[in-house]
Enzyme design. Sequence first.
Site, PDB file in Angstrom:
ATOM      1  NE  ARG A  74      56.216  19.786  10.964  1.00 32.74           N
ATOM      2  CZ  ARG A  74      56.513  20.331  12.155  1.00 32.74           C
ATOM      3  NH1 ARG A  74      55.551  20.600  13.010  1.00 32.74           N
ATOM      4  NH2 ARG A  74      57.761  20.595  12.481  1.00 32.74           N
ATOM      5  CE1 TYR A 128      35.614   6.227   2.565  1.00 31.11           C
ATOM      6  CE2 TYR A 128      37.265   6.532   4.278  1.00 31.11           C
ATOM      7  CZ  TYR A 128      36.936   6.310   2.952  1.00 31.11           C
ATOM      8  OH  TYR A 128      37.921   6.157   2.027  1.00 31.11           O
ATOM      9  CG  ASP A 204      32.092  12.372   6.390  1.00 30.39           C
ATOM     10  OD1 ASP A 204      31.910  13.051   5.366  1.00 30.39           O
ATOM     11  OD2 ASP A 204      32.907  11.436   6.447  1.00 30.39           O
ATOM     12  CE  LYS A 229      36.221  10.037  -1.534  1.00 27.50           C
ATOM     13  NZ  LYS A 229      35.670   9.636  -0.262  1.00 27.50           N
TER      14      LYS A 229
END
Length: 415
Positions: A74, A128, A204, A229
Amino acid sequence: MTHSRRPPYVVRPDTAVLTRGFDPRLSVGSARPAVFRSSTYVFSSPEAAERAFLIALGKERASPGESVDLIYSRLSHPNAEILEDQIVPLEKGATAAAVFNSGMAGISTICTTFCQPGASLVYTAPIYGGTQHLIHQLLEPYGMQGIPVPAGDTAALRQAVEGARNLKLVLIETPANPTLTMTDVADASRAAARHPDRPLVAVDNTFLGPSFQHPLQLGADLVVYSATKFLSGFSDMLAGVVLAKEAELVARLRGTRAILGNILQPDECWLLDGRLPTVGLRMSRQSKNAQHIAEALAGHPKIARLHYPSLFTDPEQVRIRDAQCDFPGGLLSFEMTGGKRAAFAVLRNLHIAKNAVSLGGVETLACHPASTTHSELSPEELLRYGVSDSLVRLSVGVEDWRDLVAELRGALDAA
Ligand SMILES: *Cc1c(COP(=O)(O)O)cnc(C)c1O
Protein backbone atom coordinates in the site's frame (compact mmCIF):
# COMPACT_ATOMS: atom_id res chain seq x y z
CA MET A 1 15.74 -3.00 -3.15
CA THR A 2 15.44 -0.41 -5.89
CA HIS A 3 14.80 -0.53 -9.60
CA SER A 4 16.03 2.96 -10.23
CA ARG A 5 19.56 2.37 -11.46
CA ARG A 6 20.01 4.79 -14.32
CA PRO A 7 22.47 4.90 -17.17
CA PRO A 8 25.32 7.24 -16.28
CA TYR A 9 24.76 9.21 -19.50
CA VAL A 10 21.87 11.46 -20.49
CA VAL A 11 19.52 10.10 -23.13
CA ARG A 12 16.43 11.52 -24.82
CA PRO A 13 12.94 10.74 -23.44
CA ASP A 14 12.04 8.05 -25.99
CA THR A 15 15.21 6.21 -25.06
CA ALA A 16 14.99 6.85 -21.33
CA VAL A 17 11.52 5.30 -21.13
CA LEU A 18 13.08 2.02 -22.27
CA THR A 19 16.31 2.17 -20.33
CA ARG A 20 15.80 3.66 -16.90
CA GLY A 21 13.91 2.45 -13.87
CA PHE A 22 14.40 -1.24 -14.47
CA ASP A 23 17.38 -3.47 -13.79
CA PRO A 24 17.02 -6.99 -15.33
CA ARG A 25 19.46 -8.35 -12.73
CA LEU A 26 16.81 -7.76 -10.07
CA SER A 27 14.33 -9.92 -12.04
CA VAL A 28 16.40 -13.03 -12.89
CA GLY A 29 17.51 -11.38 -16.13
CA SER A 30 14.06 -10.85 -17.67
CA ALA A 31 14.31 -8.26 -20.45
CA ARG A 32 11.01 -6.67 -19.54
CA PRO A 33 9.82 -6.03 -15.98
CA ALA A 34 8.27 -8.92 -14.05
CA VAL A 35 5.13 -8.50 -11.93
CA PHE A 36 5.74 -8.45 -8.17
CA ARG A 37 2.44 -9.33 -6.57
CA SER A 38 3.59 -9.65 -2.99
CA SER A 39 1.67 -7.56 -0.47
CA THR A 40 4.57 -7.51 1.98
CA TYR A 41 8.37 -7.53 1.76
CA VAL A 42 11.00 -9.42 3.74
CA PHE A 43 13.45 -7.06 5.44
CA SER A 44 17.17 -7.53 4.97
CA SER A 45 17.66 -6.91 8.73
CA PRO A 46 15.72 -5.48 11.70
CA GLU A 47 17.86 -2.34 11.38
CA ALA A 48 16.90 -2.02 7.70
CA ALA A 49 13.22 -2.39 8.69
CA GLU A 50 13.57 0.35 11.31
CA ARG A 51 15.29 2.61 8.77
CA ALA A 52 12.60 1.93 6.12
CA PHE A 53 9.85 2.96 8.57
CA LEU A 54 11.68 6.12 9.63
CA ILE A 55 11.94 7.15 5.98
CA ALA A 56 8.36 6.08 5.12
CA LEU A 57 7.00 8.15 7.99
CA GLY A 58 9.04 11.16 6.92
CA LYS A 59 11.14 11.23 10.10
CA GLU A 60 14.38 10.75 8.18
CA ARG A 61 15.38 11.22 4.58
CA ALA A 62 16.99 8.62 2.36
CA SER A 63 20.51 9.63 1.40
CA PRO A 64 21.26 9.84 -2.32
CA GLY A 65 21.74 6.39 -3.83
CA GLU A 66 20.63 4.62 -0.63
CA SER A 67 18.74 1.39 -1.20
CA VAL A 68 15.80 1.40 1.22
CA ASP A 69 13.93 -1.84 1.95
CA LEU A 70 10.36 -2.09 0.69
CA ILE A 71 7.73 -2.48 3.44
CA TYR A 72 4.18 -3.14 2.30
CA SER A 73 2.50 -2.66 -1.09
CA ARG A 74 0.00 0.00 0.00
CA LEU A 75 3.03 2.26 0.53
CA SER A 76 4.91 1.24 -2.60
CA HIS A 77 5.95 -1.84 -4.53
CA PRO A 78 8.51 -2.63 -7.28
CA ASN A 79 6.10 -2.23 -10.20
CA ALA A 80 5.02 1.22 -8.97
CA GLU A 81 8.68 2.20 -8.56
CA ILE A 82 9.54 1.02 -12.07
CA LEU A 83 6.56 2.80 -13.62
CA GLU A 84 7.15 6.01 -11.67
CA ASP A 85 10.78 6.08 -12.72
CA GLN A 86 10.09 5.32 -16.38
CA ILE A 87 7.28 7.86 -16.86
CA VAL A 88 9.27 10.85 -15.56
CA PRO A 89 11.28 11.48 -18.78
CA LEU A 90 8.03 11.64 -20.81
CA GLU A 91 6.90 14.75 -18.90
CA LYS A 92 9.20 17.67 -19.66
CA GLY A 93 10.34 19.34 -16.47
CA ALA A 94 9.28 16.52 -14.12
CA THR A 95 11.58 14.99 -11.52
CA ALA A 96 9.18 12.58 -9.79
CA ALA A 97 5.88 10.76 -10.28
CA ALA A 98 3.26 8.97 -8.18
CA VAL A 99 0.84 6.43 -9.63
CA PHE A 100 -2.78 6.01 -8.59
CA ASN A 101 -5.54 3.56 -9.33
CA SER A 102 -7.47 6.11 -11.42
CA GLY A 103 -7.23 9.68 -12.64
CA MET A 104 -9.81 10.67 -10.01
CA ALA A 105 -7.67 9.05 -7.31
CA GLY A 106 -4.78 11.29 -8.43
CA ILE A 107 -6.92 14.44 -8.49
CA SER A 108 -8.56 13.76 -5.12
CA THR A 109 -5.19 12.99 -3.54
CA ILE A 110 -3.83 16.34 -4.80
CA CYS A 111 -6.85 18.19 -3.38
CA THR A 112 -6.84 16.45 -0.01
CA THR A 113 -3.06 16.74 0.40
CA PHE A 114 -2.71 20.43 -0.43
CA CYS A 115 -6.09 21.92 0.62
CA GLN A 116 -7.24 22.00 4.23
CA PRO A 117 -10.61 23.14 5.65
CA GLY A 118 -10.82 26.89 5.16
CA ALA A 119 -8.63 26.80 2.06
CA SER A 120 -9.84 27.93 -1.32
CA LEU A 121 -9.11 26.46 -4.70
CA VAL A 122 -9.57 28.15 -8.06
CA TYR A 123 -10.51 25.88 -10.98
CA THR A 124 -11.39 26.21 -14.64
CA ALA A 125 -14.93 25.35 -15.72
CA PRO A 126 -16.18 23.22 -17.30
CA ILE A 127 -13.99 20.64 -15.57
CA TYR A 128 -14.12 16.85 -15.70
CA GLY A 129 -17.45 15.71 -14.18
CA GLY A 130 -15.77 13.63 -11.48
CA THR A 131 -13.61 16.60 -10.46
CA GLN A 132 -16.64 18.88 -10.30
CA HIS A 133 -18.41 16.28 -8.13
CA LEU A 134 -15.33 16.03 -5.87
CA ILE A 135 -15.30 19.81 -5.35
CA HIS A 136 -19.04 20.21 -4.72
CA GLN A 137 -19.92 16.99 -2.91
CA LEU A 138 -16.73 16.32 -0.93
CA LEU A 139 -14.40 19.30 -0.61
CA GLU A 140 -16.99 22.04 -0.06
CA PRO A 141 -18.87 20.13 2.69
CA TYR A 142 -15.47 19.72 4.41
CA GLY A 143 -15.06 23.50 4.46
CA MET A 144 -13.01 24.21 1.36
CA GLN A 145 -14.13 26.83 -1.11
CA GLY A 146 -14.14 26.14 -4.86
CA ILE A 147 -13.93 29.20 -7.12
CA PRO A 148 -14.81 28.41 -10.77
CA VAL A 149 -13.47 30.50 -13.66
CA PRO A 150 -14.57 30.04 -17.28
CA ALA A 151 -11.94 28.15 -19.31
CA GLY A 152 -9.98 30.38 -21.68
CA ASP A 153 -10.63 33.66 -19.82
CA THR A 154 -7.04 34.69 -19.05
CA ALA A 155 -7.92 37.94 -17.25
CA ALA A 156 -10.70 36.36 -15.16
CA LEU A 157 -8.41 33.56 -14.02
CA ARG A 158 -5.66 36.01 -13.08
CA GLN A 159 -8.14 38.14 -11.12
CA ALA A 160 -9.65 35.11 -9.37
CA VAL A 161 -6.17 34.02 -8.26
CA GLU A 162 -5.22 37.53 -7.13
CA GLY A 163 -8.47 37.97 -5.19
CA ALA A 164 -8.66 34.59 -3.45
CA ARG A 165 -7.91 34.29 0.27
CA ASN A 166 -6.10 31.30 1.78
CA LEU A 167 -5.59 30.02 -1.74
CA LYS A 168 -3.86 26.62 -1.84
CA LEU A 169 -4.50 25.27 -5.30
CA VAL A 170 -5.16 26.44 -8.86
CA LEU A 171 -6.54 23.51 -10.86
CA ILE A 172 -6.53 23.98 -14.63
CA GLU A 173 -7.93 21.56 -17.17
CA THR A 174 -6.80 22.50 -20.66
CA PRO A 175 -8.07 22.05 -23.30
CA ALA A 176 -11.55 22.03 -21.76
CA ASN A 177 -13.89 19.15 -22.50
CA PRO A 178 -15.74 19.01 -24.91
CA THR A 179 -15.21 22.44 -26.56
CA LEU A 180 -11.37 22.27 -26.44
CA THR A 181 -11.20 25.85 -25.13
CA MET A 182 -7.63 26.47 -23.95
CA THR A 183 -6.54 28.16 -20.73
CA ASP A 184 -3.25 30.06 -20.42
CA VAL A 185 -1.13 28.03 -17.96
CA ALA A 186 1.85 30.43 -17.94
CA ASP A 187 -0.24 33.48 -17.04
CA ALA A 188 -2.04 31.63 -14.22
CA SER A 189 1.28 30.29 -12.93
CA ARG A 190 2.75 33.79 -12.77
CA ALA A 191 -0.30 35.02 -10.83
CA ALA A 192 0.04 32.06 -8.41
CA ALA A 193 3.75 32.76 -7.93
CA ARG A 194 2.97 36.38 -6.93
CA HIS A 195 0.21 35.37 -4.48
CA PRO A 196 1.21 35.64 -0.78
CA ASP A 197 -0.05 32.07 -0.12
CA ARG A 198 1.97 30.75 -3.07
CA PRO A 199 -0.74 28.26 -4.16
CA LEU A 200 0.30 25.24 -6.20
CA VAL A 201 -0.75 25.13 -9.86
CA ALA A 202 -1.94 21.71 -11.03
CA VAL A 203 -2.82 20.99 -14.66
CA ASP A 204 -5.00 18.10 -15.79
CA ASN A 205 -2.96 17.25 -18.91
CA THR A 206 -5.05 14.23 -19.98
CA PHE A 207 -6.11 15.62 -23.38
CA LEU A 208 -2.74 16.68 -24.87
CA GLY A 209 -0.02 15.31 -22.63
CA PRO A 210 2.58 14.04 -22.32
CA SER A 211 3.40 14.38 -26.01
CA PHE A 212 1.93 17.74 -27.05
CA GLN A 213 1.63 19.97 -23.97
CA HIS A 214 4.19 20.55 -21.18
CA PRO A 215 2.63 22.47 -18.25
CA LEU A 216 5.65 22.12 -15.92
CA GLN A 217 7.69 24.08 -18.46
CA LEU A 218 4.98 26.76 -18.46
CA GLY A 219 5.32 27.25 -14.69
CA ALA A 220 2.87 24.69 -13.27
CA ASP A 221 3.91 22.69 -10.17
CA LEU A 222 1.94 19.49 -10.78
CA VAL A 223 0.62 17.62 -13.78
CA VAL A 224 -2.12 15.02 -13.38
CA TYR A 225 -3.32 12.39 -15.83
CA SER A 226 -6.14 10.04 -16.25
CA ALA A 227 -3.76 7.36 -17.57
CA THR A 228 -6.95 5.49 -18.44
CA LYS A 229 -6.91 7.58 -21.64
CA PHE A 230 -3.95 8.23 -23.97
CA LEU A 231 -1.20 6.97 -21.66
CA SER A 232 -2.60 3.44 -21.50
CA GLY A 233 -4.28 3.88 -24.86
CA PHE A 234 -6.36 0.71 -25.25
CA SER A 235 -9.48 1.43 -23.15
CA ASP A 236 -8.73 -1.65 -21.05
CA MET A 237 -7.63 -0.30 -17.67
CA LEU A 238 -8.00 2.54 -15.14
CA ALA A 239 -4.98 4.44 -13.85
CA GLY A 240 -3.79 7.88 -12.77
CA VAL A 241 -0.40 9.59 -12.60
CA VAL A 242 0.76 12.81 -10.92
CA LEU A 243 4.13 14.31 -11.85
CA ALA A 244 5.93 17.27 -10.28
CA LYS A 245 8.86 19.55 -10.79
CA GLU A 246 9.76 19.18 -7.09
CA ALA A 247 10.13 15.65 -5.74
CA GLU A 248 9.06 16.88 -2.30
CA LEU A 249 5.50 17.44 -3.59
CA VAL A 250 5.36 13.86 -4.85
CA ALA A 251 6.65 12.60 -1.48
CA ARG A 252 3.70 14.34 0.21
CA LEU A 253 1.25 12.80 -2.26
CA ARG A 254 2.72 9.35 -1.62
CA GLY A 255 2.14 9.93 2.11
CA THR A 256 -1.58 10.58 1.52
CA ARG A 257 -1.75 7.69 -0.95
CA ALA A 258 -0.41 5.29 1.67
CA ILE A 259 -3.34 6.22 3.95
CA LEU A 260 -6.07 6.38 1.30
CA GLY A 261 -4.85 3.10 -0.19
CA ASN A 262 -5.20 4.28 -3.78
CA ILE A 263 -1.84 3.23 -5.21
CA LEU A 264 -1.98 1.52 -8.61
CA GLN A 265 -1.82 -2.27 -8.21
CA PRO A 266 1.19 -4.27 -9.53
CA ASP A 267 -0.58 -5.85 -12.52
CA GLU A 268 -1.94 -2.48 -13.67
CA CYS A 269 1.48 -0.86 -13.21
CA TRP A 270 3.03 -3.56 -15.36
CA LEU A 271 0.37 -3.11 -18.05
CA LEU A 272 0.71 0.68 -18.14
CA ASP A 273 4.50 0.46 -18.09
CA GLY A 274 4.42 -1.58 -21.30
CA ARG A 275 2.32 1.11 -23.00
CA LEU A 276 4.67 4.02 -22.29
CA PRO A 277 7.16 3.46 -25.15
CA THR A 278 4.34 3.78 -27.72
CA VAL A 279 2.36 6.70 -26.29
CA GLY A 280 4.12 9.20 -28.59
CA LEU A 281 3.56 6.98 -31.64
CA ARG A 282 -0.11 6.50 -30.86
CA MET A 283 -0.78 10.16 -30.06
CA SER A 284 0.96 11.32 -33.27
CA ARG A 285 -1.15 9.01 -35.37
CA GLN A 286 -4.33 10.00 -33.50
CA SER A 287 -3.54 13.70 -33.93
CA LYS A 288 -2.82 13.31 -37.66
CA ASN A 289 -6.03 11.33 -38.12
CA ALA A 290 -8.05 13.95 -36.23
CA GLN A 291 -6.48 16.72 -38.33
CA HIS A 292 -7.56 14.95 -41.55
CA ILE A 293 -11.08 14.44 -40.18
CA ALA A 294 -11.42 18.03 -38.94
CA GLU A 295 -10.34 19.38 -42.33
CA ALA A 296 -12.67 17.02 -44.19
CA LEU A 297 -15.72 17.85 -42.04
CA ALA A 298 -15.22 21.61 -41.64
CA GLY A 299 -17.76 23.37 -43.84
CA HIS A 300 -20.05 20.34 -44.14
CA PRO A 301 -23.61 21.75 -44.54
CA LYS A 302 -24.92 19.70 -41.57
CA ILE A 303 -22.22 21.05 -39.24
CA ALA A 304 -22.86 24.44 -37.66
CA ARG A 305 -19.54 24.65 -35.80
CA LEU A 306 -16.47 22.49 -35.49
CA HIS A 307 -14.01 22.68 -32.59
CA TYR A 308 -10.43 21.60 -33.28
CA PRO A 309 -7.27 23.39 -32.12
CA SER A 310 -5.61 23.81 -35.52
CA LEU A 311 -8.83 25.36 -36.86
CA PHE A 312 -9.26 27.90 -34.03
CA THR A 313 -10.15 31.40 -35.28
CA ASP A 314 -10.52 33.34 -31.99
CA PRO A 315 -7.25 35.33 -31.70
CA GLU A 316 -6.85 34.71 -27.94
CA GLN A 317 -7.36 30.96 -28.39
CA VAL A 318 -4.88 30.96 -31.29
CA ARG A 319 -2.36 32.77 -29.09
CA ILE A 320 -2.71 30.28 -26.21
CA ARG A 321 -2.60 27.30 -28.58
CA ASP A 322 0.61 28.53 -30.22
CA ALA A 323 2.18 29.26 -26.84
CA GLN A 324 1.49 25.91 -25.20
CA CYS A 325 0.63 23.13 -27.66
CA ASP A 326 2.92 21.32 -30.10
CA PHE A 327 0.13 19.50 -32.00
CA PRO A 328 -3.69 19.68 -31.98
CA GLY A 329 -4.32 16.17 -30.59
CA GLY A 330 -6.86 13.40 -31.10
CA LEU A 331 -10.07 15.06 -29.87
CA LEU A 332 -12.54 17.11 -31.83
CA SER A 333 -16.16 18.08 -31.47
CA PHE A 334 -18.81 19.51 -33.77
CA GLU A 335 -22.27 21.02 -33.44
CA MET A 336 -24.99 19.82 -35.81
CA THR A 337 -27.37 22.24 -37.53
CA GLY A 338 -30.25 19.86 -36.67
CA GLY A 339 -29.94 19.93 -32.87
CA LYS A 340 -30.08 16.90 -30.56
CA ARG A 341 -32.02 14.76 -33.06
CA ALA A 342 -29.33 15.20 -35.68
CA ALA A 343 -26.56 14.55 -33.11
CA PHE A 344 -28.22 11.29 -32.03
CA ALA A 345 -28.76 10.32 -35.68
CA VAL A 346 -25.03 10.71 -36.38
CA LEU A 347 -24.18 8.48 -33.38
CA ARG A 348 -26.69 5.85 -34.53
CA ASN A 349 -25.08 5.76 -37.98
CA LEU A 350 -21.52 5.18 -36.81
CA HIS A 351 -20.14 1.63 -36.81
CA ILE A 352 -16.33 1.89 -36.95
CA ALA A 353 -16.59 4.62 -34.30
CA LYS A 354 -18.34 3.30 -31.21
CA ASN A 355 -20.83 5.31 -29.14
CA ALA A 356 -19.06 5.39 -25.77
CA VAL A 357 -17.66 7.86 -23.26
CA SER A 358 -13.93 7.91 -22.45
CA LEU A 359 -11.20 8.80 -24.92
CA GLY A 360 -7.60 8.31 -25.94
CA GLY A 361 -7.87 4.65 -27.01
CA VAL A 362 -6.67 3.22 -30.32
CA GLU A 363 -10.33 2.85 -31.34
CA THR A 364 -12.45 5.85 -32.32
CA LEU A 365 -15.22 6.74 -29.85
CA ALA A 366 -18.07 9.21 -30.22
CA CYS A 367 -20.48 10.59 -27.62
CA HIS A 368 -23.14 13.21 -26.93
CA PRO A 369 -21.73 15.16 -23.95
CA ALA A 370 -24.88 17.13 -23.01
CA SER A 371 -26.82 13.94 -22.21
CA THR A 372 -23.92 11.83 -20.88
CA THR A 373 -20.54 13.14 -19.63
CA HIS A 374 -21.91 16.62 -18.88
CA SER A 375 -25.46 15.71 -17.83
CA GLU A 376 -24.77 16.83 -14.23
CA LEU A 377 -24.46 20.45 -15.43
CA SER A 378 -27.51 22.74 -15.16
CA PRO A 379 -29.06 24.11 -18.38
CA GLU A 380 -27.42 27.50 -17.61
CA GLU A 381 -24.01 25.90 -17.13
CA LEU A 382 -24.35 23.91 -20.36
CA LEU A 383 -25.14 27.14 -22.18
CA ARG A 384 -22.34 29.10 -20.50
CA TYR A 385 -19.72 26.46 -21.31
CA GLY A 386 -20.88 25.90 -24.87
CA VAL A 387 -22.01 22.28 -24.36
CA SER A 388 -25.01 22.49 -26.68
CA ASP A 389 -27.55 19.75 -27.31
CA SER A 390 -26.31 19.50 -30.90
CA LEU A 391 -22.69 18.75 -29.95
CA VAL A 392 -20.94 15.45 -30.72
CA ARG A 393 -17.46 14.67 -29.35
CA LEU A 394 -15.04 12.40 -31.17
CA SER A 395 -11.95 10.72 -29.75
CA VAL A 396 -10.05 9.67 -32.84
CA GLY A 397 -8.19 6.35 -32.86
CA VAL A 398 -5.48 4.88 -35.10
CA GLU A 399 -7.74 3.44 -37.82
CA ASP A 400 -7.17 4.52 -41.43
CA TRP A 401 -8.50 8.09 -41.43
CA ARG A 402 -10.02 7.65 -44.90
CA ASP A 403 -12.45 5.05 -43.54
CA LEU A 404 -13.37 7.35 -40.66
CA VAL A 405 -13.97 10.31 -42.99
CA ALA A 406 -16.13 8.17 -45.29
CA GLU A 407 -18.16 6.86 -42.36
CA LEU A 408 -18.61 10.31 -40.78
CA ARG A 409 -19.63 11.87 -44.10
CA GLY A 410 -22.19 9.09 -44.60
CA ALA A 411 -23.55 9.54 -41.05
CA LEU A 412 -23.81 13.32 -41.52
CA ASP A 413 -25.58 12.97 -44.86
CA ALA A 414 -28.04 10.49 -43.32
CA ALA A 415 -28.69 12.64 -40.20
C1 LIG B 1 -11.22 10.56 -17.61
C2 LIG B 1 -10.74 11.84 -17.06
C3 LIG B 1 -10.51 12.00 -15.70
C4 LIG B 1 -10.80 10.91 -14.69
O1 LIG B 1 -9.96 9.82 -14.87
P1 LIG B 1 -10.33 8.32 -14.39
O2 LIG B 1 -9.13 7.55 -14.79
O3 LIG B 1 -11.59 7.92 -15.11
O4 LIG B 1 -10.54 8.39 -12.92
C5 LIG B 1 -10.02 13.22 -15.25
N1 LIG B 1 -9.77 14.23 -16.12
C6 LIG B 1 -9.99 14.11 -17.44
C7 LIG B 1 -9.68 15.26 -18.34
C8 LIG B 1 -10.48 12.91 -17.97
O5 LIG B 1 -10.70 12.82 -19.28
